[in-house]
Design an enzyme around this catalytic site. Structure first.
Site, mmCIF file in Angstrom:
data_model
loop_
_atom_site.group_PDB
_atom_site.id
_atom_site.type_symbol
_atom_site.label_atom_id
_atom_site.label_comp_id
_atom_site.label_asym_id
_atom_site.label_seq_id
_atom_site.Cartn_x
_atom_site.Cartn_y
_atom_site.Cartn_z
ATOM 1 N N ASP A 270 11.555 39.373 41.856
ATOM 2 C CA ASP A 270 11.960 40.708 42.296
ATOM 3 C C ASP A 270 13.440 41.012 42.059
ATOM 4 O OD1 ASP A 270 9.419 41.181 43.124
ATOM 5 O OD2 ASP A 270 9.785 40.588 45.211
ATOM 6 N N HIS B 275 33.984 29.411 23.161
ATOM 7 C CA HIS B 275 33.300 30.267 24.139
ATOM 8 C C HIS B 275 32.831 29.455 25.353
ATOM 9 C CE1 HIS B 275 32.495 33.877 21.238
ATOM 10 N NE2 HIS B 275 33.745 33.777 21.633
ATOM 11 N N ASP C 94 40.157 33.639 29.078
ATOM 12 C CA ASP C 94 39.775 34.762 28.217
ATOM 13 C C ASP C 94 38.834 35.615 29.064
ATOM 14 O OD1 ASP C 94 38.649 36.498 26.366
ATOM 15 O OD2 ASP C 94 38.363 34.966 24.822
ATOM 16 N N ASP D 151 39.706 42.901 26.787
ATOM 17 C CA ASP D 151 39.456 41.541 26.300
ATOM 18 C C ASP D 151 40.815 40.861 26.131
ATOM 19 O OD1 ASP D 151 38.549 39.274 25.049
ATOM 20 O OD2 ASP D 151 37.764 40.273 23.266
ATOM 21 N N HIS E 14 38.727 30.788 13.822
ATOM 22 C CA HIS E 14 38.124 32.122 14.016
ATOM 23 C C HIS E 14 39.036 33.182 13.418
ATOM 24 C CE1 HIS E 14 40.922 32.942 17.321
ATOM 25 N NE2 HIS E 14 40.608 31.781 17.863
ATOM 26 N N HIS F 290 38.757 41.675 16.417
ATOM 27 C CA HIS F 290 37.512 42.424 16.219
ATOM 28 C C HIS F 290 37.718 43.816 16.776
ATOM 29 C CE1 HIS F 290 36.863 41.588 20.508
ATOM 30 N NE2 HIS F 290 37.168 40.330 20.232
ATOM 31 N N HIS G 106 32.714 43.227 21.310
ATOM 32 C CA HIS G 106 32.770 43.155 19.843
ATOM 33 C C HIS G 106 32.170 44.474 19.378
ATOM 34 C CE1 HIS G 106 32.872 38.453 19.740
ATOM 35 N NE2 HIS G 106 33.898 38.993 20.346
ATOM 36 N N GLU H 14 44.040 38.182 18.387
ATOM 37 C CA GLU H 14 43.809 36.974 19.183
ATOM 38 C C GLU H 14 43.849 35.679 18.375
ATOM 39 O OE1 GLU H 14 39.696 36.443 20.454
ATOM 40 O OE2 GLU H 14 39.249 38.459 19.784
ATOM 41 N N TYR I 191 43.623 25.174 18.055
ATOM 42 C CA TYR I 191 42.813 24.265 18.873
ATOM 43 C C TYR I 191 42.862 22.890 18.220
ATOM 44 C CZ TYR I 191 41.308 29.010 19.750
ATOM 45 O OH TYR I 191 41.312 30.351 19.993
ATOM 46 N N ARG J 78 45.074 30.139 22.955
ATOM 47 C CA ARG J 78 44.753 31.448 22.359
ATOM 48 C C ARG J 78 45.540 32.492 23.139
ATOM 49 N NH1 ARG J 78 39.720 31.043 22.167
ATOM 50 N NH2 ARG J 78 38.903 32.130 23.988
ATOM 51 N N GLU K 190 45.544 36.704 23.399
ATOM 52 C CA GLU K 190 44.760 37.866 22.943
ATOM 53 C C GLU K 190 45.203 39.133 23.657
ATOM 54 O OE1 GLU K 190 40.529 37.667 23.862
ATOM 55 O OE2 GLU K 190 40.125 39.123 22.268
HETATM 56 N N1 GLY Z 1 36.028 37.242 24.632
HETATM 57 C C1 GLY Z 1 35.432 37.075 23.368
HETATM 58 C C2 GLY Z 1 36.380 37.302 22.297
HETATM 59 O O1 GLY Z 1 37.555 37.153 22.491
HETATM 60 O O2 GLY Z 1 36.017 37.700 21.221
HETATM 61 MN MN MN Z 2 38.484 37.361 24.367
HETATM 62 MN MN MN Z 3 38.185 39.058 21.610
#
Ligand code: GLY
Ligand code: MN
Ligand code: MN
Length: 444
Positions: free
Chosen positions: A39, A243, A260, A271, A350, A354, A361, A384, A388, A406, A408
């Site tokens: 439920d 992630h 993050d 973000d 990465h 984005h 995203h 960002e 690492y 990181r 961002e």
């Molecule tokens: N929080 C996911 C990214 O930075 O793309």
């Molecule tokens: Mn992020």
């Molecule tokens: Mn991001």
């Protein structure tokens, strides 16, 4: 509470209809309610495309846009009022509310859609929908088309073409209006406060989730219904998991913690990532890596503006990071060749960012005609970069292993270049150390 004004939804519908082919119809369903167990439901989040065109917050609804229809171009199917259900689940707009509060020209009960919608489609040449992204809705659409086909002998004309709505709609969503920037700035401000609060609360011996709780507190206090994505609170070697979401490790003296996290306001995301020392003081190695990432982010900001293409910011970060890693002895060789061979990807795997908007995203093409898209005023994106160093990397001296950084921020492209929406969180080593020292003094 800052919100997208009703008039903007009407403007968007008009803009979309102006781009649709003659004799066409667009049909979009609301997001389905997702069941968590028995439920219990997940917190409801409207479908972004549906929200973009309607601002209508309820499930079990369908937006229909019919340019040129005499009795109204905007038809909304939605739930009927129902005092008993509303007692349990909350108020519903009903058909009257759909017209009065949400600007529909015409509204019908969702339970009558099978009887009414085929008649609205009939005689239209083209149907625009998000084909393929919602198989259940695609099946319903085919059922409605088959109703028209079954009446062909009576002169009914089924549509001849099915067109993906995404191209038109997602290109519109890429260009943010002043109202959208305002909402996104509000989301970024709340998230900035959340990051500051987490930095202030940080102490060795607490858990990663203790800091997540500080984030959630500021998000909700600021009026956000939910985070825009699962918050990442990653300490020590967990910072090297891009992630990471377990958020249950103990914070240890001498480690970094990477957060993050960003909240959502009126279905617009923020973000933000910050990385800081658990004990409030960067070690020499942590500082060296941190300042390199920061330098690369600043190079990326300088590469964002109306005459620059999408990839320039990423290329700027790659150049700075690769050269810096060579200087620190983490990579060996010629910088140009290391970029060419993508050797930097062992540490920076990465991309630099984005699109950001209703989806974290966000939608929108990154390439047009095979070429990187040229940035335009009003586009919003993240910047960002990160480094690492795997705890298992035996090619580097031990002192570097397990450092993950990181940084961002969220930016909007302006005529002059770009404006940072998330500037409310300290970012230099000196600023972070000062903020954390002040917070530690207060407690003692
Ligand atoms: N929080 C996911 C990214 O930075 O793309
Ligand atoms: Mn992020
Ligand atoms: Mn991001």
């Amino acid at each position: 509470m800052i919100q997208i004004p009703k008039s903007e939804y009407a403007r968007r519908r008009k803009a979309l209809m102006a781009q649709m082919e003659p004799d066409s119809i667009a049909i979009l369903p609301a997001a389905a309610v997702a069941i968590r167990n028995r439920d219990v439901e997940h917190v409801y989040r409207q479908d972004s495309d549906f929200q973009y065109l309607s601002g209508f917050p309820e499930p079990e609804a369908v937006v229909v846009l019919i340019p040129g229809r005499e009795y109204g171009e905007y038809v909304l199917f939605c739930r009927e009022r129902n005092p008993e259900r509303e007692l349990w689940e909350g108020l519903r707009a009903g058909q009257e509310g759909a017209i009065r509060e949400y600007g529909a020209d015409d509204a019908f009960p969702i339970n009558d859609i099978d009887e009414i919608l085929p008649g609205l489609i009939e005689g239209r040449d083209r149907v625009y929908s998000a084909m393929g992204s919602n198989p259940e809705f695609d099946r319903h659409l085919m059922d409605w088309i088959n109703v028209i086909r079954s009446k062909a002998h009576l002169g009914a004309q089924p549509p001849k073409e099915f067109v993906a709505l995404d191209h038109l709609l997602h290109d519109m969503r890429l260009y943010k209006s002043a109202a959208e920037i305002k909402v996104m700035r509000c989301a970024a401000d709340i998230s900035a406060r959340a990051h500051v609060r987490a930095m202030q609360a940080c102490r060795a011996g607490l858990h990663e989730f203790s800091l997540e709780a500080e984030l959630d507190y500021e998000f909700r206090k600021g009026g956000s219904k939910m985070p825009a994505y699962g918050s990442i609170v990653a300490s020590g070697r967990n910072g090297c998991i891009l992630h990471y979401q377990q958020n249950d490790a103990v914070l240890r003296d001498g480690d970094l913690v990477l957060i993050d996290a960003g909240c959502e306001i009126d279905c617009y995301a923020s973000d933000i990532t910050r990385t800081f020392p658990v004990n409030g003081r960067f070690s020499p190695e942590q500082k060296a890596i941190y300042e390199l990432v920061l330098k690369s982010q600043q190079a990326a900001f300088a590469a964002i503006g109306p005459d620059k293409h999408w990839n320039q910011a990423h290329e700027a970060t790659v150049k700075v990071i690769t050269a810096g890693l060579v200087e620190l002895g983490l990579l060996r060789g010629d910088v140009g060749e290391l970029i060419e061979s993508e050797a930097y990807k062992m540490f920076y795997m990465h991309r630099a960012g984005h699109w950001l908007g209703m989806d974290v995203h966000d939608v929108g093409e990154y390439k047009v005609g095979g070429e990187w898209r040229v940035l335009e005023v009003g586009m919003t994106l993240t910047v960002e970069p990160g480094i690492y160093i795997s705890p298992d990397n035996l090619d580097v001296a031990k002192k570097w292993r397990g450092i993950g950084v990181r940084i961002e921020d969220d930016v909007v492209v302006t005529r002059q270049g770009c404006e940072i929406l998330s500037g409310g969180v300290p970012k230099t080593v000196a600023e972070i150390e000062a903020l954390m020292a002040a917070a530690q003094e207060q407690v003692v």
